[in-house]
Each structure stands twice: as C-alpha cells, then as structure tokens.
Scaffold this motif. Structure first.
Motif, short mmCIF file in Angstrom:
data_model
loop_
_atom_site.label_atom_id
_atom_site.label_comp_id
_atom_site.label_asym_id
_atom_site.label_seq_id
_atom_site.Cartn_x
_atom_site.Cartn_y
_atom_site.Cartn_z
N SER A 99 -108.57 29.26 115.05
CA SER A 99 -107.13 29.01 115.14
C SER A 99 -106.82 27.55 115.46
O SER A 99 -105.76 27.04 115.09
N GLY A 100 -107.74 26.86 116.12
CA GLY A 100 -107.51 25.45 116.45
C GLY A 100 -107.81 24.49 115.31
O GLY A 100 -107.63 23.28 115.46
N GLY A 101 -108.28 24.99 114.16
CA GLY A 101 -108.55 24.12 113.02
C GLY A 101 -109.95 23.57 112.96
O GLY A 101 -110.29 22.85 112.02
N GLY A 102 -110.77 23.89 113.94
CA GLY A 102 -112.14 23.38 113.93
C GLY A 102 -112.96 23.93 112.80
O GLY A 102 -113.73 23.21 112.15
N TYR A 103 -112.78 25.23 112.51
CA TYR A 103 -113.55 25.84 111.42
C TYR A 103 -113.18 25.23 110.07
O TYR A 103 -114.03 24.95 109.24
N ALA A 104 -111.87 25.02 109.87
CA ALA A 104 -111.42 24.44 108.60
C ALA A 104 -111.96 23.02 108.42
O ALA A 104 -112.36 22.63 107.32
N GLU A 105 -112.00 22.26 109.49
CA GLU A 105 -112.50 20.89 109.41
C GLU A 105 -114.01 20.87 109.09
O GLU A 105 -114.46 20.08 108.25
N VAL A 106 -114.76 21.73 109.75
CA VAL A 106 -116.20 21.79 109.49
C VAL A 106 -116.47 22.27 108.06
O VAL A 106 -117.34 21.74 107.36
N SER A 107 -115.70 23.27 107.60
CA SER A 107 -115.90 23.78 106.25
C SER A 107 -115.55 22.73 105.21
O SER A 107 -116.22 22.63 104.17
N ALA A 108 -114.49 21.95 105.48
CA ALA A 108 -114.11 20.91 104.52
C ALA A 108 -115.16 19.81 104.43
O ALA A 108 -115.32 19.18 103.39
N ARG A 109 -115.87 19.59 105.50
CA ARG A 109 -116.87 18.50 105.50
C ARG A 109 -118.25 18.98 105.08
O ARG A 109 -118.95 18.27 104.33
N TYR A 110 -118.66 20.15 105.53
CA TYR A 110 -120.03 20.61 105.29
C TYR A 110 -120.13 21.90 104.48
O TYR A 110 -121.22 22.34 104.16
N GLY A 111 -119.00 22.54 104.18
CA GLY A 111 -119.03 23.82 103.49
C GLY A 111 -118.98 24.97 104.48
O GLY A 111 -118.97 24.78 105.70
N THR A 112 -118.96 26.17 103.94
CA THR A 112 -118.90 27.36 104.80
C THR A 112 -120.24 27.56 105.52
O THR A 112 -121.27 27.01 105.10
N PRO A 113 -120.25 28.33 106.61
CA PRO A 113 -121.53 28.61 107.28
C PRO A 113 -122.57 29.24 106.36
O PRO A 113 -123.77 28.97 106.48
N PHE A 114 -122.13 30.06 105.42
CA PHE A 114 -123.07 30.66 104.46
C PHE A 114 -123.69 29.59 103.57
O PHE A 114 -124.90 29.62 103.30
N ASP A 115 -122.87 28.64 103.11
CA ASP A 115 -123.40 27.56 102.29
C ASP A 115 -124.38 26.70 103.07
O ASP A 115 -125.43 26.28 102.55
N LEU A 142 -116.89 18.26 86.86
CA LEU A 142 -117.22 18.63 88.24
C LEU A 142 -115.97 18.75 89.09
O LEU A 142 -115.84 19.67 89.92
N LYS A 143 -115.03 17.83 88.89
CA LYS A 143 -113.79 17.89 89.66
C LYS A 143 -112.97 19.12 89.29
O LYS A 143 -112.43 19.80 90.17
N ALA A 144 -112.86 19.41 87.99
CA ALA A 144 -112.10 20.57 87.56
C ALA A 144 -112.75 21.87 88.03
O ALA A 144 -112.06 22.84 88.35
N ALA A 145 -114.09 21.90 88.10
CA ALA A 145 -114.80 23.11 88.52
C ALA A 145 -114.83 23.27 90.04
O ALA A 145 -115.16 24.34 90.54
N GLY A 146 -114.49 22.20 90.78
CA GLY A 146 -114.53 22.28 92.25
C GLY A 146 -115.93 22.30 92.81
O GLY A 146 -116.20 22.96 93.81
N ILE A 147 -116.84 21.57 92.17
CA ILE A 147 -118.24 21.55 92.57
C ILE A 147 -118.56 20.22 93.23
O ILE A 147 -118.22 19.16 92.70
N ASP A 148 -119.20 20.27 94.40
CA ASP A 148 -119.65 19.05 95.08
C ASP A 148 -120.88 19.39 95.92
O ASP A 148 -121.44 20.49 95.82
N GLN A 149 -121.27 18.45 96.79
CA GLN A 149 -122.51 18.61 97.56
C GLN A 149 -122.39 19.68 98.64
O GLN A 149 -123.41 20.08 99.22
N ARG A 150 -121.20 20.19 98.91
CA ARG A 150 -121.05 21.22 99.93
C ARG A 150 -121.43 22.60 99.44
O ARG A 150 -121.66 23.50 100.25
N ASN A 151 -121.50 22.79 98.15
CA ASN A 151 -121.78 24.11 97.60
C ASN A 151 -123.26 24.47 97.72
O ASN A 151 -124.12 23.59 97.82
N SER A 152 -123.52 25.75 97.69
CA SER A 152 -124.89 26.26 97.58
C SER A 152 -124.92 27.21 96.39
O SER A 152 -123.91 27.80 96.02
#
Length: 339
Positions: A99-115, A142-152
């Motif tokens: 709720s404090g936005g920490g999860y969203a910030e980490v996901s935006a930078r490093y991807g989801t915990p699963f990734d 790559l931009k249109a597909a939404g693919i970057d280094q955060r994906n697995s």
C-alpha cells in the motif's frame, strides 16, 4: 470330617471345576492348579467375539477401541503460536509495503518477485531474435512488445506479447515462441506500404488496398507515391496504374489529387495535368507523346487540360502570357498607305 477327625480342605475354583469334570482334587498344601477356562466359558467371553469380528469383517466395519482423550496442548505442534504470530506480523508488514508503493517501485525497477526468482535460477530473458523486419526496427518491436531486462522467460506471456505486436499497424501477422532457457523468438510479417495519403493536412502510410498502416512519422516512406483528397486511399491502385502509363514522366509526377471523387489531377513539376474521368490512362499516354514531340512541359505553363479528347488546353504562367502577348504584337504588320 474324614475318618481322622479333620475337616476336608475347601475346594478351590480349579478343584471345584475339576470335581465337576470328574478330576481328582489336588492334594492338601499343593498350589492350586489353574487350568484353561472351559469351552463354555471361552464361548461366552466378549473378547472372543471381538476377535472373530476382526477376522471376518472388513477393516472399516471392525469394532474400534475407544481412544483415550489426549489434551489439546499435547496434540498441537510445538511453537505453533510463535509461528502464527510471526506470520501475522509478516502479513501486516507486506500489506504496508504494497500500500505504501514500495512493491510497485521495486517491480518497476527489477520486475516482479517471480521474475527475479526465475532470473536468479538462470531463466532470464537474455536473447530476443526477431525475423521479418523490413521497415520496422528491433527497438520498435521490443518497445511495442513491452520486453526489457526485467522480464524472465517462464513468466513472460507469449499471448500478451503477440496481442501487443498485432496492434502495431505496420505488422500484419506475428508469432512468438519461447526457447528455453533464455531466448525468445519473434517472427513477423509487415504490411507492405504502397503509398502516402494526405487528408486534412495529415499524411498517413497506406497499403495497396487503402488500409492505413501508420502515420507518417519520419522519412522512411518519403519516396512513396502521394495521393491527396477524400477517398483517394481507396483508389490507390488506379493512381499507381496512371504512374505506370506515364513512362518517362513517372519520376516527375509528385502527387495525384482526386477531385470530387471522380477524376485525377496530376502534379508534375509544378504543372497541373487535368485528366478526364474516363480514359485517364489514354490521356496520360497522349501527354507523353506531346512531351516527346514538342517539349510541352518545358514551356511557361501552369496547367494542361486533357479532359477533351480532341484538343489540349494549356494555361500559361503570368510571365508566359505576357511574353506571348508581346510576341503577338510584334508579329503584326503595320498597315501600309495606298498610293
């Protein structure tokens, strides 16, 4: 009493039973000899009935012994309360982190915990192979597909990637395939751009059937033929046929304007070539012949009207009209006096 004046010893249970069965009593002072219970006694024993039932009946129908009640604190796992307390506080902390936005910030930078877990196990997306590129670039895909280094690779949805790429106007068909452990293969087919269409001051890239592929964003399509006017995109094939009929004049034609949805006017080096509604290709062939014979288009003209099949109407520029008028004045002979 017996003959010696003594009372006989009392019969024990064994002796009594033996006496009934015709067996001699044990001698005085001897330890009582206990024998097996009689047949009648064993038949009446309830434990014998339970044993028989246990042998005959299925397991789920056999009688069960009453379980001894065990206190609940002895049946609970050790340290259960401590584990529940830690789990509750962890849940509260996790809810606050989200709720404090920490999860969203980490996901935006490093991807989801699963990734992140998949990348740590060696299933990161290290290579993307794209085939079928003609006008598009890899970075655009790559931009249109939404693919970057955060994906697995395991947690990348090929359906989502395919849907996002299919929404790109220049892409006609696309397939996406995973190649484990770390590669993604994208195969696409681009729509072939055929012409540019100008309407209301905006220019769009269109296919041969008139379908709008994309807006004109850069100079990649600057050399495509240009059609102008409402519904001109639906008659692109007709305009392209006129260009082919122009032969040596094709490269000098800059655009074709569809007038009132009926006929074409070609823009050739700043000169308007007005074509008829019917027989436009024949009119273009006539223009090619006039240019070859008289270099018509090299003169000071601003328009050539070919709408009439038996004549050619030419409109001069202001300078050309003035020069023509002056030439006509000079060509007139002065009137002589009669003698």
């Amino acid at each position: 009493m017996d003959g010696g004046g003594r009372f006989p010893e009392p019969l024990t249970a064994a002796g009594y039973a033996g006496a009934e069965a015709g067996m001699p009593a044990p001698p005085p002072g001897a330890a009582p000899a206990w024998s097996a219970p009689s047949r009648d006694a064993r038949v009446g024993d309830p434990r014998l009935g339970e044993s028989l039932l246990a042998r005959v009946l299925p397991r789920f129908l056999r009688p069960r012994r009453a379980s001894v009640a065990v206190p609940i604190e002895r049946r609970m796992p050790r340290h259960l309360g401590m584990g529940l307390a830690f789990g509750f506080f962890g849940l509260v902390a996790g809810a606050g982190f989200v709720s404090g936005g920490g999860y969203a910030e980490v996901s935006a930078r490093y991807g989801t915990p699963f990734d992140m877990a998949a990348r740590a196990l060696g299933f990161g997306l290290d290579k993307v192979t794209i085939s079928g590129l003609v006008q598009l670039h890899s970075a655009e895909i790559l931009k249109a597909a939404g693919i970057d280094q955060r994906n697995s690779l395991p947690f990348l949805s090929v359906v989502d990637v395919r849907d996002r790429l299919s929404s790109v106007p220049l892409i006609g068909a696309v397939s996406v395939r995973k190649i484990y452990p770390r590669e993604l293969l994208i195969t696409l087919t681009e729509r072939e751009p055929s012409a540019l269409w100008q309407r209301n001051g905006e220019i769009a890239v269109i296919a041969a059937d008139g379908t709008v592929i994309d807006q004109m964003r850069d100079g990649r399509f600057a050399n495509l033929p240009l059609v102008v006017g409402d519904e001109a995109n639906t008659r692109t094939k007709e305009y392209l046929a006129l260009l082919e009929a122009a032969g040596p004049l094709k490269d000098r034609i800059r655009a074709g304007t569809l007038v009132s949805g009926r006929r074409w006017t070609l823009k050739l080096d700043g000169i308007d070539i007005r074509l008829p509604e019917a027989g436009a290709r024949d009119a273009v062939a006539r223009l090619v012949k006039l240019e070859a014979e008289s270099s018509l288009l090299e003169k000071d003209i601003i328009a050539v009207d070919l709408r009439l099949p038996d004549r050619v109407v030419v409109r001069l520029t202001e300078e050309g009209a003035a020069a023509r008028l002056e030439a006509q004045k000079k060509s007139k002979k002065p009137k002589g006096t009669e003698t």
